[in-house]
Design an enzyme around this catalytic site. Structure first.
Site, short mmCIF file in Angstrom:
data_model
loop_
_atom_site.label_atom_id
_atom_site.label_comp_id
_atom_site.label_asym_id
_atom_site.label_seq_id
_atom_site.Cartn_x
_atom_site.Cartn_y
_atom_site.Cartn_z
N TRP A 104 -0.12 0.54 0.92
CA TRP A 104 0.62 1.72 0.44
C TRP A 104 1.30 1.41 -0.89
CZ3 TRP A 104 5.90 2.15 -0.53
CH2 TRP A 104 6.37 3.43 -0.79
N HIS A 105 1.75 0.15 -1.04
CA HIS A 105 2.46 -0.21 -2.26
C HIS A 105 1.55 -0.18 -3.49
CE1 HIS A 105 5.57 -1.62 0.49
NE2 HIS A 105 6.38 -1.51 -0.53
N GLY A 106 0.31 -0.52 -3.30
CA GLY A 106 -0.58 -0.52 -4.47
C GLY A 106 -1.99 -0.86 -4.08
#
Lengths: 342, 492
Positions: free
Chosen positions: B321-323
């Site tokens: 989700w972060h990247g």
């Protein structure tokens, strides 16, 4: 009432802090323009941690200049020679003087550097420097941009070419001139450095806003890169500028190039620096580059630029940088002395 | 517009002034929605349409879900919402990542798929999770759908938390829509105090430490082992102060407007276990992952093995989700393993503490700090070089001792002592620690209902209390960087 008292106390505190981090102490010298007044000490703790003592005529030096002693060696430069980040006994001009004494050369070394100076300033100030100090030799410290973008920057003394684009001239901005209102404001700022600091901060915020991503289309354009590319592609008449510098000091000048440092490849010379070196050598101008001792720094695992409170290999020269600069410069000055050039 | 930029201050002042001048409640909300859209468009106006399309889809889906009792139909509307939200997120954020990996696999067959030349819309991960939680909550009948698109659009576009959270759920925000918003003296004082704390964390600690961590992560091979350790520690503090600073600023701005946002951080670096860390770090994300991913996967209800698998899956997806990078997957995977390991040992110890508090704290912080390496590194190669340097495999390097770290650490410790004082006051209103006593002496107040720190109380404040406030604000003006640096979580 208590809000007003607290605000005044807070402003007084900040004024005290400003006097330590934002240095004023300027005075107007008819020969040299705005200089630090004699006896003033500049403290720097944001980048590095130094104190710089000023004597007469804006000279950075521990002891007063004695005009009766042998003709001095004048060092002109920008903030890299002004070197507020290090103390008086660590700056390369002081180290140079010590090294020269050890070699039996007793000329005083006078540091006349001013932050923001470029080749245009060194050429323009030559008549005053030569007539006033009657120097034995002159050292001009430059970085690669001192003959290019920095020397052509409008807003300060800069080069300009005439309509035909062939003849170079130096344009002095009105800011360098004195006026009564300016002198009064300067006195006020000397007493309340917070005024000057506030002025400077507002200018910085405005400049900061200008380089922010453009509104409504940050995803598309990168203004910073655009500006950088534009500057990179501009051609400057470095050849003519070096000619002017040589003429201004009658050839009795050494160009000291403070080189950029790449710890992974310390000996490869960037094109911009190579150009200055080649031109200086072609014109028989004494030339030294701090790069000559960079290999030693790699062995010692240190960089010539940067401090614990700034960054590794960024900003101004640290103690190691000043030491290597003094080393290369003293070798050159001794060599010139041995040739009886002064 | 970054919260620490001059432009944002101008925007905020104008927004608050107009909100104060408008008297009609519905007009205030309308203006707030317009101001939020302007805020988003100030980055890049082209993606404003995307945000509004998402809000229309979810608004419509939620109403359709609530208006039928037929399970299949409800599910169909939910799936439409999920597919559209995750589809948009996947397209913008992960499409190029999948192409990159597919190309690596297909290279041996001489096949190559070209990349999409698209820009990641700011805050897409945050607002997608916000809208997803809304439709899922309506589907689960935990909240009623919002009947006014204006209210819903105000919720989705609410500018303080639009770009980087906290991830606000409909169940938290929508009940506040009935409030009369706009600045009041109390709201401004409390909101400004919280904003100021966040701003200080950002400009005085995070931005300073960025000057330590950035060059070291940019070229770790250049530095000595000791310098790399300092760089990793600096990043660990930087990311906390950057993100929690942003969250405080968002909470403060929302308070000035008249809304309450959930807390996002509660002194995570005091955690004595990795499980506790995730209860204190990015709390709105961890509770989102728990409620909408871990529990639906089965949580701990389907046996021990499934619990560990669910934990791993949740954290792997949390990392992703972060990247769109394998580095984030590695970071998530490491945390998943640590959580599973902690769970395993806790169960073996009968639910008790696995280690003594001090040992637990030390190991947790060491693990968390090292786990930030792949999170920060730009590639696997950089991650590997940093780890080699950390454990002195790979020779010498430049010695650089960044002193900012040694200025910032005492500031962070001071902040935590103050935070502990406030936490103590929250748990026991009669408790009075040294920190609280000092705050009271200055005539400041502590809002015990939130984690936020002290704020100025107009009536009782002393000259010393005001003096400290003025010096604080003036210090920011005189010493904060004049060029804005983006928040780390803006890239997600």
């Amino acid at each position: 009432m208590k809000w007003a008292i607290a605000l005044i106390l807070a402003l007084a505190t900040m004024n005290l802090v400003a006097s330590r981090v934002y240095n004023m102490g300027y005075t107007f010298d008819p020969d040299f323009g705005f200089i630090y007044h004699p006896g003033y000490t500049v403290y720097s703790s944001i980048e590095g941690n130094g104190s710089a003592h000023y004597v007469q005529h804006g000279i950075r030096r521990k002891k007063e200049w004695n005009p009766t002693e042998p003709a001095p060696i004048i060092v002109l430069g920008d903030s890299f020679t002004e070197a507020h980040q290090v103390s008086d006994d660590e700056v390369y001009t002081d180290l140079l003087e010590q090294a020269l004494v050890k070699s039996g050369i007793h000329n005083q070394v006078l540091n006349l550097a001013n932050s923001g100076n470029s080749a245009a300033d060194y050429i323009a100030s030559a008549p005053q420097v030569l007539s006033f100090f009657k120097p034995a030799w002159v050292v001009v410290q430059v970085m690669d941009d001192d003959f290019t973008s920095d020397a052509w920057q409008i807003g300060k003394r800069h080069f300009s070419s005439d309509a035909s684009g062939k003849t170079l001239k130096i344009v002095s901005e009105p800011a360098l001139e004195n006026s009564q209102s300016k002198a009064m404001f300067l006195t006020l700022k000397n007493y309340f450095p917070l005024i000057g600091f506030t002025q400077r901060r507002i200018q910085c915020f405005i400049a900061g806003m200008k380089v922010d991503a453009p509104m409504f289309c940050a995803g598309r354009a990168n203004s910073k890169n655009f500006l950088r590319d534009e500057k990179k592609n501009k051609k400057y008449p470095v050849d003519e500028e070096i000619n002017l510098l040589k003429e201004a000091y009658g050839g009795r000048v050494t160009i000291l190039l403070i080189s950029r440092f790449n710890p992974n490849d310390p000996l490869t010379v960037p094109v911009s620096e190579q150009l200055i070196e080649n031109l200086a050598r072609d014109k028989n101008i004494s030339f030294v580059s701090s790069r000559a001792r960079y290999a030693d720094l790699v062995v010692k695992r240190v960089a010539p630029f940067g401090f614990g409170n700034s960054g590794y290999n960024t900003g101004h020269m640290n103690r190691c940088g000043h030491q290597v600069t003094a080393d290369v410069l003293s070798s050159e000055i001794v060599r010139l002395h041995n040739y009886d050039l002064f | 517009m970054i919260f620490s930029s001059v432009r944002f201050f101008i925007f905020l002042a104008i927004t608050l002034a107009i909100l104060g001048l408008i008297s009609r409640r519905d007009l205030k909300k309308r203006f707030l929605a317009v101001a939020s859209c302007f805020f988003y468009a100030a980055w890049d106006w082209r993606y404003l349409g995307l945000l509004l399309v998402i809000s229309v889809i979810d608004y419509f889906c939620a109403i359709q879900i609530s208006e039928t009792n037929m399970r299949k139909r409800r599910k169909a509307w939910l799936i439409l919402s999920l597919v559209s939200n995750l589809g948009i997120l996947g397209w913008f954020k992960y499409f190029n990542f999948f192409i990159e990996n597919a190309n690596a696999l297909l290279a041996q067959f001489g096949v190559s798929i070209s990349h999409l030349d698209i820009l990641l819309p700011a805050g897409i991960s945050f607002y997608t999770f916000k809208t997803l939680s809304y439709t899922i909550d309506v589907y689960r009948k935990e909240i009623e759908p919002c009947r006014s698109w204006l209210d819903y659009a105000t919720f989705i576009t609410f500018f303080p938390e639009l770009i980087a959270g906290p991830i606000v759920r409909g169940s938290v925000f929508l009940p506040q829509m009935g409030r009369s918003i706009g600045p009041t003296k109390e709201r401004l004082i409390v909101g400004f105090s919280i904003f100021l704390q966040g701003f200080t964390k950002k400009v005085f600690i995070a931005d300073r430490l960025a000057t330590v961590a950035d060059p070291i992560f940019a070229n770790p091979g250049l530095y000595s082992s000791f310098s790399v350790w300092l760089g990793v520690v600096a990043y660990s503090i930087q990311i906390f102060c950057d993100f929690s600073g942003y969250s405080d600023m968002a909470i403060g701005v929302a308070k000035m407007i008249g809304y309450d946002l959930p807390e996002n951080f509660n002194m995570p670096y005091l955690s004595a276990s990795i499980t506790e860390f995730w209860r204190r770090w990015h709390m709105t994300l961890s509770s989102w992952l728990k409620d909408y991913l871990y529990i639906p996967l089965g949580g701990n209800r389907k046996g021990r093995a499934r619990t560990y698998i669910n934990l791993m899956l949740t954290m792997l997806l949390g990392g992703l989700w972060h990247g769109a990078s394998w580095n984030f997957v590695l970071w998530g995977g490491a945390h998943g393993l640590a959580l599973a390991g902690h769970k395993y040992w806790s169960v073996r110890k009968g639910g008790g503490a696995v280690l003594s508090p001090w040992m637990g704290w030390l190991l947790t912080q060491l693990f968390v700090t090292l786990a930030w390496v792949p999170f920060r590194a730009s590639s696997f190669q950089v991650t590997e070089t940093v780890f080699r340097k950390l454990f002195a495999v790979g020779g010498s390097g430049a010695r650089w001792v960044p002193v900012w770290l040694f200025y910032c650490i005492p500031l962070v410790i001071f902040g935590h002592i103050l935070g502990l004082s406030i936490e103590k006051a929250r748990k026991d209103s009669s408790a009075c620690s040294v920190g609280l006593r000092i705050i009271k002496k200055l005539g400041w107040e502590v809002d015990s209902s939130t984690i936020a720190g002290p704020y100025i109380c107009g009536r009782r404040v002393t000259i010393l209390g005001l003096y400290i406030l003025f010096v604080w604000v003036l210090s920011i003006f005189y010493f904060a960087p004049t060029q804005t640096s983006p928040f780390i979580y803006f890239q997600f």
